[in-house]
Write a protein that holds these residues in place. Structure first.
Motif, PDB file in Angstrom:
ATOM      1  N   THR A  87      -1.179   8.159   0.603  1.00  0.00           N
ATOM      2  CA  THR A  87      -2.169   8.888  -0.197  1.00  0.00           C
ATOM      3  C   THR A  87      -2.389  10.306   0.299  1.00  0.00           C
ATOM      4  O   THR A  87      -3.123  11.072  -0.329  1.00  0.00           O
ATOM      5  CB  THR A  87      -3.514   8.145  -0.175  1.00  0.00           C
ATOM      6  N   SER A 134      -3.364   3.927   0.892  1.00  0.00           N
ATOM      7  CA  SER A 134      -4.309   3.237   0.021  1.00  0.00           C
ATOM      8  C   SER A 134      -4.697   1.904   0.637  1.00  0.00           C
ATOM      9  O   SER A 134      -4.080   1.440   1.608  1.00  0.00           O
ATOM     10  CB  SER A 134      -3.664   2.999  -1.345  1.00  0.00           C
ATOM     11  N   ASP A 135      -5.700   1.265   0.080  1.00  0.00           N
ATOM     12  CA  ASP A 135      -6.046  -0.088   0.488  1.00  0.00           C
ATOM     13  C   ASP A 135      -4.913  -1.032   0.112  1.00  0.00           C
ATOM     14  O   ASP A 135      -4.174  -0.785  -0.856  1.00  0.00           O
ATOM     15  CB  ASP A 135      -7.337  -0.547  -0.189  1.00  0.00           C
ATOM     16  N   GLN A 174       0.860  -1.186   0.000  1.00  0.00           N
ATOM     17  CA  GLN A 174       0.000   0.000   0.000  1.00  0.00           C
ATOM     18  C   GLN A 174       0.897   1.237   0.000  1.00  0.00           C
ATOM     19  O   GLN A 174       2.039   1.177   0.453  1.00  0.00           O
ATOM     20  CB  GLN A 174      -0.954   0.017   1.191  1.00  0.00           C
TER      21      GLN A 174
END
Length: 334
Positions: A210, A218-219, A207
Motif C-alpha cells: 500500500t 493492507s490488512d 495482502q
C-alpha cells in the motif's frame, strides 16, 4: 449462477496489478539512471525486500558503482548487471525483460534434490490420455489413478475434469503429480482442488503493498476454496506429488490440498513463489517483473519459501519413480 465470493474479487485485483505499470520516469539509456530506477522500484514496490535476507542498501551502493563504469549504449553489459542485482533476491518471480533477453534466477531450486526424472516418470504414462492439458491413466495394475499436470498455463474445464474422474472412478485412490509445474493461471489451482472439498474452507490469506515502506501492506484478507466450484467430488484417498520446482500457482495448489480431507503431500519442499507479480518499466524501456502481493497459508504463515510435504521422499532409484511408488504404497495401505 455461482455466488460471487472473495476469491473472485481477489482474481479481479490480481488481474489489475499484473498489468504493466507505465511509470513517469524520463527515458534514459544512462546505466546509472537505470540501476537507480531499478533499485528504487524494488525497494518501494517489491513485497519481500527484507524477507530475502540481503542488505538491499549495500547492494545499491555496489551496483551504482559498477554501473558508473559502463558506457551508455552497452546494453548487453547493463542488462547483465541489472539481472545480477535482481538475482540477489533469489526469487523466481523477479525477472527483467528486454528485446534481446529475459533474466531468471534459478538458485532457489538448484541446491535441492530434483525429485523428478522425466524418463522414469514416462514409464507410468504408457497408456495415458490427455484431457484439457492434464495427462492421466491408471497405474498399479489399473487400481490407482494418476494425473500429471505439467503447467497451470494449460487450460482445462470442469467437463474435461469430469471425463478424467469418470474414467478413473473404479480406482481406489488418485495421484496428482505437479512436480516441475512452474505455475500459471491461479484459477485452475482452485478448480482442480475443488472436487476434494465437501464444504468451503479458508485455505490462506493475502495482502498487498500500500506504500513505499517495506512494511506498508493492507490488512490480510481470507482466501477461500469453494467446494461449489464444481459438482465433481472425489472422496477416496488422493496424493499430491511436489518438488522444489513446484512453483507459483502450483505452490498454491499444494497449499490448498494440505487442507483437503483424505489428501497427503509426498515429495520435497515445494518451490514457493507465494507472491503475485506485477511489472514496471525502466527508463531504458526494459520491463522488470516482481511480486507485490503476499500469500499466506491458513495459519497466516508466508508460503513464499515453499511447503514441506507430509511425507518427504527423495528420488534415488534408477529404474523406478520413487515418489510415484511411495504414493502407490500409501494408497494401498488405506
Amino acid at each position: 449462477m455461482r455466488k460471487l465470493t472473495n476469491i473472485f474479487f481477489v482474481f479481479l485485483f490480481l488481474g489489475l496489478i499484473s498489468c504493466r505499470d507505465k511509470n513517469e520516469m524520463a527515458a534514459s539509456t544512462d546505466p546509472v539512471d537505470n540501476i537507480e530506477a531499478l533499485w528504487q522500484i524494488i525497494d518501494t514496490r517489491y513485497c519481500y525486500v527484507e524477507e530475502k535476507g540481503c542488505d538491499w542498501n549495500a547492494i545499491h551502493d555496489e551496483y551504482v558503482e559498477k554501473a558508473s563504469q559502463i558506457e551508455a549504449g552497452h546494453d548487453l553489459e547493463l542488462f547483465d548487471l541489472c539481472a545480477a542485482m535482481l538475482d540477489s533476491l533469489h526469487d523466481g518471480h523477479v525477472n527483467l525483460y528486454s528485446g534481446f533477453d529475459r533474466s531468471y534466477c534459478s538458485d532457489w531450486y538448484d541446491t535441492y534434490p530434483a525429485n523428478f526424472n522425466s524418463s522414469l516418470q514416462r514409464m507410468y504414462l504408457k497408456n495415458s490420455r490427455i484431457a484439457g492439458g492434464i495427462e492421466y491413466c491408471a497405474v498399479d495394475n489399473d487400481s490407482i489413478g494418476y494425473m500429471y499436470y505439467s503447467s497451470f498455463n494449460n487450460s482445462f474445464s470442469e467437463s474435461s475434469l469430469g471425463w478424467i474422474f469418470s474414467i478413473l472412478q473404479p480406482c481406489k485412490g488418485l495421484i496428482i503429480d505437479v512436480r516441475n509445474n512452474g505455475g500459471g493461471d491461479l484459477s485452475y489451482a482452485y478448480l482442480l482442488a475443488a472436487p476434494f472439498f465437501r464444504e468451503d474452507q479458508t485455505i490462506g490469506y493475502w495482502q498487498h503493498k500500500t506504500g513505499p515502506g517495506h512494511h506498508d501492506f493492507s490488512d490480510m484478507q481470507p482466501l477461500t476454496e469453494e467446494a461449489s466450484l464444481t459438482k465433481l467430488k472425489w472422496d477416496k484417498p488422493v496424493v499430491v506429488l511436489c518438488n522444489r520446482r513446484t512453483y507459483s500457482a502450483a505452490n498454491m495448489f499444494v497449499n490448498i490440498m494440505r487442507y483437503a480431507p483424505n489428501a497427503t503431500l509426498i515429495g520435497g519442499r515445494s518451490g514457493g513463489g507465494g507472491g503475485m507479480p506485477m511489472s514496471y518499466d525502466l527508463p531504458i524501456g526494459w520491463m522488470v517483473r516482481f511480486s507485490s502481493v503476499r500469500m499466506y497459508d491458513r495459519d497466516k504463515k508466508d508460503i513464499e519459501n515453499g511447503i514441506v510435504p507430509d511425507v518427504e521422499v527423495t528420488q534415488t532409484s534408477t529404474d523406478q519413480d520413487d515418489l510415484i511408488e511411495a504414493a502407490i504404497a500409501l494408497i494401498n495401505t488405506k
